[in-house]
Write an enzyme that holds these catalytic residues in place. Sequence first.
Site, PDB file in Angstrom:
ATOM      1  CB  CYS A 118       5.898   4.668   7.804  1.00  0.00           C
ATOM      2  SG  CYS A 118       5.831   3.429   6.472  1.00  0.00           S
ATOM      3  CG  ASP A 119       9.021   6.692   9.483  1.00  0.00           C
ATOM      4  OD1 ASP A 119       8.573   6.326  10.394  1.00  0.00           O
ATOM      5  OD2 ASP A 119      10.190   6.027   9.001  1.00  0.00           O
ATOM      6  CB  CYS A 142       8.491   3.835   4.868  1.00  0.00           C
ATOM      7  SG  CYS A 142       6.517   3.899   4.919  1.00  0.00           S
TER       8      CYS A 142
END
Length: 369
Positions: free
Chosen positions: A151-152, A148
């Site tokens: 997200c990261d 992701c």
Amino acid sequence: MAKETLKRDVVIIGSGPAGLTAAIYAARANLHPLLVDAPHDAEKQTAPGGQLMITTDVENYPGFSQGIQGPELMDEFRQQAERFGTEFLETWIDEVDLSERPFKLYTGEQTIQTETLIIATGASAMWLGIPGEAKIPEGFGGNGVSACATCDGPLPHFRNRSLVVVGGGDTAMEEATFLTRYAAKVYVVHRRDKLRASKIMQEKAFLNEKIEFVWNTEVTEIVGTPDEGVTGVRLRHVQTGEERILPCAGVFVAIGHKPNTDLFKGQLEMDEVGYLKTSGHSTATNVPGVFACGDVQDSVYRQAVSAAGTGCMAAIDSERFLDHLPVALPTGEEITIEGERVTPDHKAIITPDGHMIPNFSEDMMSQEE
Ligand code: NDP
């Protein structure tokens, strides 16, 4: 030994952001929800709490200005759901029968009957299954390997470094494009010489100077050290068999997601990939009284906050349905728990025995005159 029978008004399956938000809302509405979540199973990629349990820093969940660890966030969700009286049951559901209400869920020890069902079983990222990909300590998952980018990608570790995205679909193009905001360079490694992604997403990636495509190539191993995390990927050209190491600080696997919907096959409408179909105006599935929220019905946004948002919607839809109010169906009609259907133009109500009655209040009639 006879199975125990549990009877409930609201049962929620799944304990990620969608399921737990549905539980918070349903519990606060005094509906005494029962939340069933899958036990921890590394092979099946299940864990109470869902995908955030395998995420480290969550920096984009509103309300946490300094970020929060994924498992810690899910613990907060869970405690909040518990505080309002959600009942939890950790077990596998072997089979469901959605042919009539009350719906029936069969586990090893119980038969659960419920008037409404909220499905929040999520989706699982697909992985390559190569050495180095597993979660710490077996591999570099959480230490340079992610599924992701949203997200990261913004984490400090990836800034101004070279990154690899694996895949050739829309997700891979979107992740690669997003990562160029932070990375010095993004390599898209694809196993063929043609992309599966839509034309518009391809064009965007081709025009981006920070993106370089590595065609006809598979990633066969992710390499690194426990201290540094990922330092590179081993690549293999699918035609020549030639191998080489491409140095990078992170690998984003973007080869698709699988919605967790096997349990509902043949009973609920799904798209060709298996995502549950819901109404544009509500979380209703094609079976009145069954609602779906979170990643199990969302192949586009797939964020914790959007999952939580639809979890809230599912609880409100369930509450409306139990209160005998009409709830929108994917067909554009609305339906009540008694089976009365409101036509998409809202001009008529069709009763369960097929009679059509005008849907006008006396006020509206006098306004029309
Ligand atoms: P897709 O199934 O479309 O693409 C998966 C990609 O991964 C393919 O290129 C495939 O290669 C590759 N792949 C699959 N398995 C492997 C493997 N084992 N090793 C190497 N490569 C592999 O998945 P997406 O997640 O990209 O998209 C899913 C759906 O979501 C699509 O309908 C997409 O349009 C939609 N979507 C839309 C977005 C948007 O509109 N903004 C954003 C993201 C997704 P190959 O091509 O050779 O099969």
